[in-house]
Scaffold this motif. Sequence first.
Motif, PDB file in Angstrom:
ATOM      1  N   LEU A   3       0.838  -1.209   0.000  1.00  0.00           N
ATOM      2  CA  LEU A   3       0.000   0.000   0.000  1.00  0.00           C
ATOM      3  C   LEU A   3       0.866   1.250   0.000  1.00  0.00           C
ATOM      4  O   LEU A   3       0.830   2.050   0.907  1.00  0.00           O
ATOM      5  CB  LEU A   3      -0.924   0.005   1.230  1.00  0.00           C
ATOM      6  CG  LEU A   3      -2.088  -0.973   1.155  1.00  0.00           C
ATOM      7  CD1 LEU A   3      -2.870  -0.945   2.454  1.00  0.00           C
ATOM      8  CD2 LEU A   3      -3.037  -0.615   0.019  1.00  0.00           C
ATOM      9  N   LYS A   4       1.682   1.372  -1.006  1.00  0.00           N
ATOM     10  CA  LYS A   4       2.498   2.588  -1.108  1.00  0.00           C
ATOM     11  C   LYS A   4       1.707   3.634  -1.865  1.00  0.00           C
ATOM     12  O   LYS A   4       1.074   3.309  -2.859  1.00  0.00           O
ATOM     13  CB  LYS A   4       3.783   2.282  -1.874  1.00  0.00           C
ATOM     14  CG  LYS A   4       4.700   1.347  -1.118  1.00  0.00           C
ATOM     15  CD  LYS A   4       5.936   1.071  -1.931  1.00  0.00           C
ATOM     16  CE  LYS A   4       6.800   0.039  -1.233  1.00  0.00           C
ATOM     17  NZ  LYS A   4       7.944  -0.342  -2.030  1.00  0.00           N
ATOM     18  N   PRO A   5       1.736   4.873  -1.409  1.00  0.00           N
ATOM     19  CA  PRO A   5       0.976   5.898  -2.134  1.00  0.00           C
ATOM     20  C   PRO A   5       1.675   6.262  -3.442  1.00  0.00           C
ATOM     21  O   PRO A   5       2.643   6.996  -3.439  1.00  0.00           O
ATOM     22  CB  PRO A   5       0.971   7.078  -1.173  1.00  0.00           C
ATOM     23  CG  PRO A   5       2.129   6.858  -0.279  1.00  0.00           C
ATOM     24  CD  PRO A   5       2.422   5.392  -0.248  1.00  0.00           C
ATOM     25  N   HIS A   6       1.235   5.685  -4.551  1.00  0.00           N
ATOM     26  CA  HIS A   6       1.783   6.090  -5.848  1.00  0.00           C
ATOM     27  C   HIS A   6       0.965   7.278  -6.323  1.00  0.00           C
ATOM     28  O   HIS A   6      -0.142   7.125  -6.807  1.00  0.00           O
ATOM     29  CB  HIS A   6       1.696   4.939  -6.849  1.00  0.00           C
ATOM     30  CG  HIS A   6       2.730   3.900  -6.550  1.00  0.00           C
ATOM     31  ND1 HIS A   6       4.045   4.056  -6.897  1.00  0.00           N
ATOM     32  CD2 HIS A   6       2.650   2.721  -5.893  1.00  0.00           C
ATOM     33  CE1 HIS A   6       4.730   3.002  -6.482  1.00  0.00           C
ATOM     34  NE2 HIS A   6       3.911   2.181  -5.874  1.00  0.00           N
ATOM     35  N   PRO A  18       6.824  15.073 -15.195  1.00  0.00           N
ATOM     36  CA  PRO A  18       6.891  13.609 -15.188  1.00  0.00           C
ATOM     37  C   PRO A  18       6.225  13.023 -13.949  1.00  0.00           C
ATOM     38  O   PRO A  18       6.157  13.680 -12.913  1.00  0.00           O
ATOM     39  CB  PRO A  18       8.392  13.337 -15.159  1.00  0.00           C
ATOM     40  CG  PRO A  18       8.991  14.551 -14.541  1.00  0.00           C
ATOM     41  CD  PRO A  18       8.108  15.697 -14.921  1.00  0.00           C
ATOM     42  N   GLU A  19       5.715  11.823 -14.087  1.00  0.00           N
ATOM     43  CA  GLU A  19       5.158  11.131 -12.925  1.00  0.00           C
ATOM     44  C   GLU A  19       6.289  10.403 -12.220  1.00  0.00           C
ATOM     45  O   GLU A  19       7.123   9.768 -12.850  1.00  0.00           O
ATOM     46  CB  GLU A  19       4.098  10.123 -13.380  1.00  0.00           C
ATOM     47  CG  GLU A  19       2.797  10.794 -13.740  1.00  0.00           C
ATOM     48  CD  GLU A  19       1.686   9.784 -14.011  1.00  0.00           C
ATOM     49  OE1 GLU A  19       1.813   8.637 -13.561  1.00  0.00           O
ATOM     50  OE2 GLU A  19       0.724  10.160 -14.678  1.00  0.00           O
ATOM     51  N   LEU A  20       6.305  10.530 -10.907  1.00  0.00           N
ATOM     52  CA  LEU A  20       7.325   9.839 -10.115  1.00  0.00           C
ATOM     53  C   LEU A  20       6.620   8.942  -9.121  1.00  0.00           C
ATOM     54  O   LEU A  20       5.652   9.356  -8.489  1.00  0.00           O
ATOM     55  CB  LEU A  20       8.151  10.850  -9.316  1.00  0.00           C
ATOM     56  CG  LEU A  20       9.254  11.629 -10.010  1.00  0.00           C
ATOM     57  CD1 LEU A  20       9.948  12.508  -8.989  1.00  0.00           C
ATOM     58  CD2 LEU A  20      10.263  10.699 -10.642  1.00  0.00           C
ATOM     59  N   LEU A  36      12.020  17.601 -10.869  1.00  0.00           N
ATOM     60  CA  LEU A  36      11.229  16.386 -11.121  1.00  0.00           C
ATOM     61  C   LEU A  36      11.718  15.660 -12.376  1.00  0.00           C
ATOM     62  O   LEU A  36      11.786  14.431 -12.408  1.00  0.00           O
ATOM     63  CB  LEU A  36       9.750  16.748 -11.232  1.00  0.00           C
ATOM     64  CG  LEU A  36       9.151  17.285  -9.922  1.00  0.00           C
ATOM     65  CD1 LEU A  36       7.851  18.015 -10.183  1.00  0.00           C
ATOM     66  CD2 LEU A  36       8.947  16.183  -8.909  1.00  0.00           C
ATOM     67  N   HIS A  37      12.108  16.428 -13.395  1.00  0.00           N
ATOM     68  CA  HIS A  37      12.644  15.807 -14.618  1.00  0.00           C
ATOM     69  C   HIS A  37      13.950  15.074 -14.333  1.00  0.00           C
ATOM     70  O   HIS A  37      14.168  13.967 -14.813  1.00  0.00           O
ATOM     71  CB  HIS A  37      12.861  16.858 -15.714  1.00  0.00           C
ATOM     72  CG  HIS A  37      11.600  17.196 -16.453  1.00  0.00           C
ATOM     73  ND1 HIS A  37      11.008  16.323 -17.342  1.00  0.00           N
ATOM     74  CD2 HIS A  37      10.799  18.291 -16.416  1.00  0.00           C
ATOM     75  CE1 HIS A  37       9.900  16.876 -17.822  1.00  0.00           C
ATOM     76  NE2 HIS A  37       9.744  18.071 -17.275  1.00  0.00           N
ATOM     77  N   LEU A  38      14.815  15.730 -13.544  1.00  0.00           N
ATOM     78  CA  LEU A  38      16.098  15.107 -13.207  1.00  0.00           C
ATOM     79  C   LEU A  38      15.863  13.807 -12.432  1.00  0.00           C
ATOM     80  O   LEU A  38      16.479  12.774 -12.728  1.00  0.00           O
ATOM     81  CB  LEU A  38      16.962  16.071 -12.385  1.00  0.00           C
ATOM     82  CG  LEU A  38      18.327  15.548 -11.947  1.00  0.00           C
ATOM     83  CD1 LEU A  38      19.210  15.231 -13.156  1.00  0.00           C
ATOM     84  CD2 LEU A  38      19.039  16.543 -11.038  1.00  0.00           C
ATOM     85  N   ALA A  39      14.953  13.860 -11.454  1.00  0.00           N
ATOM     86  CA  ALA A  39      14.648  12.658 -10.666  1.00  0.00           C
ATOM     87  C   ALA A  39      14.116  11.548 -11.568  1.00  0.00           C
ATOM     88  O   ALA A  39      14.556  10.399 -11.488  1.00  0.00           O
ATOM     89  CB  ALA A  39      13.645  12.998  -9.567  1.00  0.00           C
ATOM     90  N   ALA A  40      13.186  11.901 -12.452  1.00  0.00           N
ATOM     91  CA  ALA A  40      12.577  10.900 -13.337  1.00  0.00           C
ATOM     92  C   ALA A  40      13.633  10.271 -14.250  1.00  0.00           C
ATOM     93  O   ALA A  40      13.641   9.062 -14.468  1.00  0.00           O
ATOM     94  CB  ALA A  40      11.473  11.540 -14.175  1.00  0.00           C
ATOM     95  N   SER A  41      14.572  11.096 -14.734  1.00  0.00           N
ATOM     96  CA  SER A  41      15.576  10.589 -15.674  1.00  0.00           C
ATOM     97  C   SER A  41      16.562   9.636 -15.005  1.00  0.00           C
ATOM     98  O   SER A  41      17.257   8.883 -15.669  1.00  0.00           O
ATOM     99  CB  SER A  41      16.337  11.748 -16.319  1.00  0.00           C
ATOM    100  OG  SER A  41      17.181  12.357 -15.371  1.00  0.00           O
ATOM    101  N   THR A  42      16.637   9.669 -13.659  1.00  0.00           N
ATOM    102  CA  THR A  42      17.564   8.777 -12.952  1.00  0.00           C
ATOM    103  C   THR A  42      16.819   7.631 -12.258  1.00  0.00           C
ATOM    104  O   THR A  42      17.411   6.892 -11.480  1.00  0.00           O
ATOM    105  CB  THR A  42      18.361   9.547 -11.876  1.00  0.00           C
ATOM    106  OG1 THR A  42      17.438  10.023 -10.874  1.00  0.00           O
ATOM    107  CG2 THR A  42      19.120  10.727 -12.461  1.00  0.00           C
ATOM    108  N   GLY A  43      15.509   7.535 -12.505  1.00  0.00           N
ATOM    109  CA  GLY A  43      14.724   6.480 -11.848  1.00  0.00           C
ATOM    110  C   GLY A  43      14.497   6.746 -10.369  1.00  0.00           C
ATOM    111  O   GLY A  43      14.319   5.830  -9.572  1.00  0.00           O
ATOM    112  N   GLY A  44      14.500   8.051 -10.005  1.00  0.00           N
ATOM    113  CA  GLY A  44      14.343   8.414  -8.586  1.00  0.00           C
ATOM    114  C   GLY A  44      12.900   8.365  -8.120  1.00  0.00           C
ATOM    115  O   GLY A  44      11.976   8.139  -8.902  1.00  0.00           O
ATOM    116  N   LYS A  45      12.698   8.593  -6.826  1.00  0.00           N
ATOM    117  CA  LYS A  45      11.374   8.494  -6.211  1.00  0.00           C
ATOM    118  C   LYS A  45      10.993   9.815  -5.564  1.00  0.00           C
ATOM    119  O   LYS A  45      11.834  10.665  -5.311  1.00  0.00           O
ATOM    120  CB  LYS A  45      11.405   7.436  -5.093  1.00  0.00           C
ATOM    121  CG  LYS A  45      12.119   6.139  -5.475  1.00  0.00           C
ATOM    122  CD  LYS A  45      11.176   4.963  -5.340  1.00  0.00           C
ATOM    123  CE  LYS A  45      11.787   3.652  -5.791  1.00  0.00           C
ATOM    124  NZ  LYS A  45      12.917   3.219  -4.981  1.00  0.00           N
TER     125      LYS A  45
END
Length: 352
Positions: free
Chosen positions: A238-241, A264-266, A296-305
Amino acid sequence: PPPPAVERSWAGPGLWYEKAAAGDRRLGKVVTIAKSKKFRDHHGKVLLEGHRLIKDALEAGAVLQTLFFSTVGHLKELPEAQLKRANLVKVKFEDIKSWSDLVTPQGLIGIFSKPDHAKLSYPAAQLTSSLPLLLICDNIRDPGNLGTILRSAAGAGCEKVLLTKGCVDPWEPKVLRAGMGAHFRLPIVANLDWESVPSNLPASVQVCVADNKDPDAQAETVSVLRRARGAGSAPSNLKPHVKSKPKAAPEREDEEGVTSVSIPELAGQYYYENWTQTPVAVVIGGETHGLSPDALHLAASTGGKRLIIPVVPGVDSLNSAIAAGIVLFEGKRQLLRRHKQEDERQKFPIVG
């Protein structure tokens, strides 16, 4: 007429100082440097006040140009070799007090060449405690908050801190005061464009963003916890996505129907769940503007959360310095636990 000869006095082996004459304007000029970023940048000087900050700066190899002091005793507590190269000026305590920013002035104001993070030598204890954990500050505008964040980053053992262009200048007096010497404990790279952030990060870094102001995440958190109360604990699935929807840049369509800002969605998860892929960087957003789309783009591009700090419904988001402290020290806990587990695996390999 030629200027009067400067009267110099002896303060110990190789240490000479001059006494400021009545009406000496230098101290006032110096304080102007501290107050104006433009002036600081143009002249490449910063002002440090108080024994602790000046000592930390000298030990890290920052270059002292002029030191204003009220009693010779102050000099004995500072590293002598660095003082020999500086211009030492004795002034009345009242003069320092009238220009000081401190509640209880200590009678020491130093003018330094603006330090370059690449040329400073950081304390050995800090280097041996350093972790593959980095901090990126995004739109931190409040000087007290930035100083407190830098102090927390030093305390957690961060490897480096990056400040993007929307942040307050780290050499502002209030930031220095709140930082309590953090400026001389770990590299702080300031005034970065988002385009140059990746080149200041280690290869294969994962960038996560601290999220403490998403109402959807909070609502979902509450329902997860409510359901969990009866069952004992929240099931791990039950992780809040939650979709990223920063208020700063909503998706919008222009006249041609083309989306001009895409966010981007993270994947979101609680900050206390495992997120420390090594190396890892955490982005902390300021309270007014929050996280920028670039973060947010940088996080998404590295597979971050997105690391969600759950707060009680009705409570506004946490102060950004508190959020930084919570996430950085949790990152430290996870990295140290991982390190310990790896050590134990080496000592006691599992024989198949």
